[in-house]
Design a protein around this motif. Structure first.
Motif, PDB file in Angstrom:
ATOM      1  N   ILE A 194      57.671  10.438  54.146  1.00  0.00           N
ATOM      2  CA  ILE A 194      58.774   9.515  54.400  1.00  0.00           C
ATOM      3  C   ILE A 194      58.354   8.599  55.552  1.00  0.00           C
ATOM      4  CG2 ILE A 194      61.186   9.296  55.120  1.00  0.00           C
ATOM      5  CD1 ILE A 194      60.785  10.585  52.312  1.00  0.00           C
ATOM      6  N   ALA A 195      58.415   7.306  55.323  1.00  0.00           N
ATOM      7  CA  ALA A 195      58.073   6.315  56.358  1.00  0.00           C
ATOM      8  C   ALA A 195      59.371   5.935  57.065  1.00  0.00           C
ATOM      9  CB  ALA A 195      57.409   5.093  55.732  1.00  0.00           C
ATOM     10  N   LYS A 196      59.679   6.665  58.136  1.00  0.00           N
ATOM     11  CA  LYS A 196      60.942   6.432  58.840  1.00  0.00           C
ATOM     12  C   LYS A 196      60.775   5.292  59.838  1.00  0.00           C
ATOM     13  CE  LYS A 196      60.146   9.987  62.375  1.00  0.00           C
ATOM     14  NZ  LYS A 196      60.625  11.276  62.902  1.00  0.00           N
ATOM     15  N   SER A 197      61.855   4.537  60.019  1.00  0.00           N
ATOM     16  CA  SER A 197      61.843   3.409  60.947  1.00  0.00           C
ATOM     17  C   SER A 197      62.634   3.774  62.196  1.00  0.00           C
ATOM     18  CB  SER A 197      62.461   2.174  60.288  1.00  0.00           C
ATOM     19  OG  SER A 197      61.691   1.776  59.176  1.00  0.00           O
ATOM     20  N   ILE A 198      61.942   3.762  63.336  1.00  0.00           N
ATOM     21  CA  ILE A 198      62.566   4.062  64.629  1.00  0.00           C
ATOM     22  C   ILE A 198      62.574   2.771  65.437  1.00  0.00           C
ATOM     23  CG2 ILE A 198      62.446   5.486  66.720  1.00  0.00           C
ATOM     24  CD1 ILE A 198      62.790   7.137  64.130  1.00  0.00           C
ATOM     25  N   VAL A 199      63.748   2.384  65.938  1.00  0.00           N
ATOM     26  CA  VAL A 199      63.869   1.122  66.664  1.00  0.00           C
ATOM     27  C   VAL A 199      64.138   1.388  68.146  1.00  0.00           C
ATOM     28  CG1 VAL A 199      65.116  -1.073  66.842  1.00  0.00           C
ATOM     29  CG2 VAL A 199      64.744  -0.016  64.593  1.00  0.00           C
ATOM     30  N   PHE A 200      63.403   0.658  68.980  1.00  0.00           N
ATOM     31  CA  PHE A 200      63.585   0.681  70.429  1.00  0.00           C
ATOM     32  C   PHE A 200      63.951  -0.723  70.890  1.00  0.00           C
ATOM     33  CE2 PHE A 200      60.428   3.970  69.505  1.00  0.00           C
ATOM     34  CZ  PHE A 200      60.938   5.059  70.193  1.00  0.00           C
ATOM     35  N   GLY A 206      61.958  -5.649  78.913  1.00  0.00           N
ATOM     36  CA  GLY A 206      61.596  -6.912  79.558  1.00  0.00           C
ATOM     37  C   GLY A 206      62.260  -8.133  78.953  1.00  0.00           C
ATOM     38  N   ASP A 207      62.437  -8.146  77.624  1.00  0.00           N
ATOM     39  CA  ASP A 207      62.974  -9.337  76.965  1.00  0.00           C
ATOM     40  C   ASP A 207      64.010  -9.025  75.886  1.00  0.00           C
ATOM     41  OD1 ASP A 207      61.349  -8.192  75.056  1.00  0.00           O
ATOM     42  OD2 ASP A 207      60.040  -9.936  74.809  1.00  0.00           O
ATOM     43  N   ASP A 208      64.446  -7.778  75.800  1.00  0.00           N
ATOM     44  CA  ASP A 208      65.473  -7.372  74.832  1.00  0.00           C
ATOM     45  C   ASP A 208      64.997  -7.496  73.385  1.00  0.00           C
ATOM     46  OD1 ASP A 208      67.966  -6.136  75.075  1.00  0.00           O
ATOM     47  OD2 ASP A 208      69.018  -7.932  74.399  1.00  0.00           O
ATOM     48  N   ALA A 231      53.120   1.960  76.117  1.00  0.00           N
ATOM     49  CA  ALA A 231      51.786   1.556  76.591  1.00  0.00           C
ATOM     50  C   ALA A 231      51.238   0.397  75.756  1.00  0.00           C
ATOM     51  CB  ALA A 231      50.830   2.746  76.539  1.00  0.00           C
ATOM     52  N   LEU A 232      51.677   0.288  74.511  1.00  0.00           N
ATOM     53  CA  LEU A 232      51.207  -0.772  73.613  1.00  0.00           C
ATOM     54  C   LEU A 232      52.051  -2.042  73.680  1.00  0.00           C
ATOM     55  CD1 LEU A 232      50.472   1.469  70.506  1.00  0.00           C
ATOM     56  CD2 LEU A 232      48.769   0.391  71.988  1.00  0.00           C
ATOM     57  N   VAL A 233      53.352  -1.898  73.904  1.00  0.00           N
ATOM     58  CA  VAL A 233      54.248  -3.067  73.801  1.00  0.00           C
ATOM     59  C   VAL A 233      55.066  -3.371  75.055  1.00  0.00           C
ATOM     60  CG1 VAL A 233      54.442  -2.764  71.305  1.00  0.00           C
ATOM     61  CG2 VAL A 233      56.195  -1.795  72.786  1.00  0.00           C
ATOM     62  N   GLY A 234      55.057  -2.472  76.042  1.00  0.00           N
ATOM     63  CA  GLY A 234      55.847  -2.680  77.252  1.00  0.00           C
ATOM     64  C   GLY A 234      56.976  -1.679  77.360  1.00  0.00           C
ATOM     65  N   PRO A 235      57.623  -1.644  78.535  1.00  0.00           N
ATOM     66  CA  PRO A 235      58.692  -0.661  78.785  1.00  0.00           C
ATOM     67  C   PRO A 235      59.810  -0.736  77.745  1.00  0.00           C
ATOM     68  CG  PRO A 235      58.107  -1.814  80.806  1.00  0.00           C
ATOM     69  CD  PRO A 235      57.402  -2.516  79.685  1.00  0.00           C
ATOM     70  N   LEU A 236      60.292   0.448  77.352  1.00  0.00           N
ATOM     71  CA  LEU A 236      61.289   0.566  76.296  1.00  0.00           C
ATOM     72  C   LEU A 236      62.514   1.335  76.746  1.00  0.00           C
ATOM     73  CD1 LEU A 236      58.909   1.797  73.452  1.00  0.00           C
ATOM     74  CD2 LEU A 236      59.763  -0.529  73.757  1.00  0.00           C
ATOM     75  N   SER A 237      63.594   1.103  76.023  1.00  0.00           N
ATOM     76  CA  SER A 237      64.776   1.953  76.142  1.00  0.00           C
ATOM     77  C   SER A 237      65.265   2.228  74.724  1.00  0.00           C
ATOM     78  CB  SER A 237      65.864   1.269  76.980  1.00  0.00           C
ATOM     79  OG  SER A 237      66.317   0.085  76.340  1.00  0.00           O
ATOM     80  N   LYS A 238      66.191   3.138  74.608  1.00  0.00           N
ATOM     81  CA  LYS A 238      66.748   3.477  73.297  1.00  0.00           C
ATOM     82  C   LYS A 238      67.545   2.284  72.767  1.00  0.00           C
ATOM     83  CE  LYS A 238      65.750   7.983  73.237  1.00  0.00           C
ATOM     84  NZ  LYS A 238      64.323   8.122  73.079  1.00  0.00           N
ATOM     85  N   ALA A 239      67.551   2.129  71.460  1.00  0.00           N
ATOM     86  CA  ALA A 239      68.347   1.087  70.814  1.00  0.00           C
ATOM     87  C   ALA A 239      69.568   1.747  70.188  1.00  0.00           C
ATOM     88  CB  ALA A 239      67.522   0.378  69.752  1.00  0.00           C
ATOM     89  N   ASP A 240      70.750   1.209  70.470  1.00  0.00           N
ATOM     90  CA  ASP A 240      71.947   1.766  69.842  1.00  0.00           C
ATOM     91  C   ASP A 240      72.185   1.101  68.481  1.00  0.00           C
ATOM     92  OD1 ASP A 240      73.115  -0.736  70.369  1.00  0.00           O
ATOM     93  OD2 ASP A 240      74.326   0.021  72.036  1.00  0.00           O
ATOM     94  N   ALA A 241      73.155   1.617  67.751  1.00  0.00           N
ATOM     95  CA  ALA A 241      73.418   1.154  66.383  1.00  0.00           C
ATOM     96  C   ALA A 241      73.739  -0.339  66.345  1.00  0.00           C
ATOM     97  CB  ALA A 241      74.564   1.960  65.772  1.00  0.00           C
ATOM     98  N   ARG A 242      74.467  -0.827  67.311  1.00  0.00           N
ATOM     99  CA  ARG A 242      74.830  -2.248  67.350  1.00  0.00           C
ATOM    100  C   ARG A 242      73.592  -3.116  67.530  1.00  0.00           C
ATOM    101  NH1 ARG A 242      79.306  -4.955  71.374  1.00  0.00           N
ATOM    102  NH2 ARG A 242      78.948  -7.094  70.703  1.00  0.00           N
ATOM    103  N   PHE A 243      72.698  -2.729  68.445  1.00  0.00           N
ATOM    104  CA  PHE A 243      71.450  -3.463  68.689  1.00  0.00           C
ATOM    105  C   PHE A 243      70.614  -3.502  67.404  1.00  0.00           C
ATOM    106  CE2 PHE A 243      66.952  -3.598  69.863  1.00  0.00           C
ATOM    107  CZ  PHE A 243      66.906  -4.670  70.742  1.00  0.00           C
ATOM    108  N   VAL A 244      70.484  -2.366  66.731  1.00  0.00           N
ATOM    109  CA  VAL A 244      69.689  -2.281  65.505  1.00  0.00           C
ATOM    110  C   VAL A 244      70.275  -3.215  64.444  1.00  0.00           C
ATOM    111  CG1 VAL A 244      68.930  -0.772  63.623  1.00  0.00           C
ATOM    112  CG2 VAL A 244      68.851   0.040  65.987  1.00  0.00           C
ATOM    113  N   ARG A 245      71.569  -3.189  64.257  1.00  0.00           N
ATOM    114  CA  ARG A 245      72.227  -4.035  63.256  1.00  0.00           C
ATOM    115  C   ARG A 245      72.034  -5.516  63.606  1.00  0.00           C
ATOM    116  NH1 ARG A 245      74.833  -3.530  58.452  1.00  0.00           N
ATOM    117  NH2 ARG A 245      76.129  -1.799  59.060  1.00  0.00           N
TER     118      ARG A 245
END
Length: 166
Positions: A55-61, A65-67, A87-101
């Motif tokens: 299963i190729a699951k999609s995880i969104v962060f 730095g730029d949202d 380390a590859l793309v810059g500092p991250l935080s969790k993405a909530d359902a609204r951000f993902v949508r």
């Protein structure tokens, strides 16, 4: 085995959008509707009769730095290592359902690796490359489609990386 929806049958709107996009890309495999939800990798694998790893699951962060939306398409058997991704793309935080949508265009549980509403920074889990075929969400919690890992890389243009916690 899942019930396959033919072109003439109606799909939920977001799954229809994915089916139309895949058809426009020349993708040969149809969107399949699972009788039960495929919201989690385990549920999708059970419905498809494949291993969770296929299963190729999609995880969104959210890149802090730029949202920007950062999507990792990972093997369903793997836990994504947020530090490796950062380390590859810059500092991250969790993405909530609204951000993902808003940023991706799909609800959590049906996030497709293609057809995003905005620009998405993407990475593909190198562990997916060991499989002949993988299954990805097609815009709806019950909708999936199959493709080769090479097709996934070609469709997304995303680099392949070591993103799994080992």
């Amino acid at each position: 085995m899942p019930e396959q929806i033919s072109v003439g049958q109606s799909l939920p709107e977001t799954a229809r959008r994915v089916a139309d996009l895949l058809q426009a890309m020349g993708h040969e495999y149809p969107v399949v509707m699972l009788p039960e939800t495929g919201r989690t990798s385990a549920e999708a694998a059970a419905g498809l009769g494949c291993s969770v790893a296929e299963i190729a699951k999609s995880i969104v962060f959210r890149r802090t730095g730029d949202d920007a939306a950062v999507m990792v398409v990972a093997s369903g058997a793997n836990r994504v290592d947020e530090q490796k991704v950062a380390a590859l793309v810059g500092p991250l935080s969790k993405a909530d359902a609204r951000f993902v949508r808003e940023k991706i265009g799909y609800a959590i549980g049906g996030v497709c690796p293609v057809g995003h509403v905005g620009n998405t920074i993407m990475l593909i889990d190198q562990d997916l490359l060991q499989f002949e075929k993988v299954w990805a969400a097609a815009g709806h919690p019950h909708a999936v489609f199959s493709l080769t890992p090479q097709q996934l890389v070609a469709m997304t243009g995303a680099p392949v990386a070591d993103v799994a916690s080992h």
